[in-house]
Write a protein that holds these residues in place. Structure first.
Motif, PDB file in Angstrom:
ATOM      1  N   ARG A  59      -9.664 119.782 -25.712  1.00 60.15           N
ATOM      2  CA  ARG A  59      -9.320 120.612 -24.556  1.00 60.15           C
ATOM      3  C   ARG A  59      -9.567 122.084 -24.872  1.00 60.15           C
ATOM      4  O   ARG A  59      -9.617 122.478 -26.038  1.00 60.15           O
ATOM      5  CB  ARG A  59      -7.865 120.408 -24.161  1.00 60.15           C
ATOM      6  N   ARG A  60      -9.706 122.852 -23.835  1.00 57.99           N
ATOM      7  CA  ARG A  60      -9.890 124.292 -23.989  1.00 57.99           C
ATOM      8  C   ARG A  60      -8.598 125.002 -23.644  1.00 57.99           C
ATOM      9  O   ARG A  60      -7.910 124.646 -22.685  1.00 57.99           O
ATOM     10  CB  ARG A  60     -11.003 124.791 -23.072  1.00 57.99           C
ATOM     11  N   ASP A  61      -8.281 126.015 -24.416  1.00 60.89           N
ATOM     12  CA  ASP A  61      -7.147 126.883 -24.144  1.00 60.89           C
ATOM     13  C   ASP A  61      -7.618 128.301 -24.441  1.00 60.89           C
ATOM     14  O   ASP A  61      -7.838 128.640 -25.613  1.00 60.89           O
ATOM     15  CB  ASP A  61      -5.946 126.499 -25.009  1.00 60.89           C
ATOM     16  N   SER A  62      -7.806 129.087 -23.426  1.00 64.17           N
ATOM     17  CA  SER A  62      -8.298 130.449 -23.559  1.00 64.17           C
ATOM     18  C   SER A  62      -9.683 130.434 -24.206  1.00 64.17           C
ATOM     19  O   SER A  62     -10.586 129.814 -23.684  1.00 64.17           O
ATOM     20  CB  SER A  62      -7.300 131.290 -24.346  1.00 64.17           C
ATOM     21  N   GLU A  63      -9.828 131.047 -25.343  1.00 68.28           N
ATOM     22  CA  GLU A  63     -11.139 131.156 -25.987  1.00 68.28           C
ATOM     23  C   GLU A  63     -11.295 130.217 -27.177  1.00 68.28           C
ATOM     24  O   GLU A  63     -12.100 130.464 -28.069  1.00 68.28           O
ATOM     25  CB  GLU A  63     -11.390 132.608 -26.416  1.00 68.28           C
TER      26      GLU A  63
END
Length: 135
Positions: A59-63
């Motif tokens: 998953r992506r969280d911010s950068e």
């Protein structure tokens, strides 16, 4: 690794977030991290009465992109030491796999750590920056 999981009686579940940005990394090195973490999880579940489930999520969280590999094995007794070179909890282990994994992830600008998986097992997490750096 899916074949090895099936052979061991472990179910695998993968959840990968849609529309992840491209990452820049050495594919052979990151593949080594995945193989080592998944193999460790499968071996840990060999010790459990119920073979259980291996979950992989990205998953992506911010950068940053986070990858989690969790198992339903007995868990990690000494999370502070398991990344030290030559420290092993396995009868036949050399104690280098997790140390190498951590150094690979750090060379790519990321971090690798372990947490307790609820209700049982371990969750290994590593993150990589969206804007990668050369390894």
């Amino acid at each position: 690794m899916a074949e090895e999981a099936t052979r061991r009686g472990v179910r695998m579940e993968c959840r990968i977030e849609q529309d992840l940005p491209p990452l820049f990394f050495d594919p052979i090195q990151i593949q080594q991290v995945f193989v080592n973490l998944i193999r460790n999880a499968l071996e840990a579940m060999d010790l459990a009465a119920d073979r259980g489930m291996l979950q992989l999520s990205v998953r992506r969280d911010s950068e940053r992109i986070y990858t989690e590999i969790s198992d339903t094995g007995p868990g990690v007794e000494d999370p502070e030491r398991i990344f030290e070179p030559f420290y092993t909890t396995k009868g036949q282990g050399m104690g280098m796999g997790l140390a190498i994994c951590r150094s690979i992830v750090e060379a790519h600008g990321g971090r690798l750590w372990v947490e307790k998986n609820d209700p049982t097992g371990a969750k290994f997490i590593f993150d990589l920056p969206v804007e990668g750096q050369e390894a």
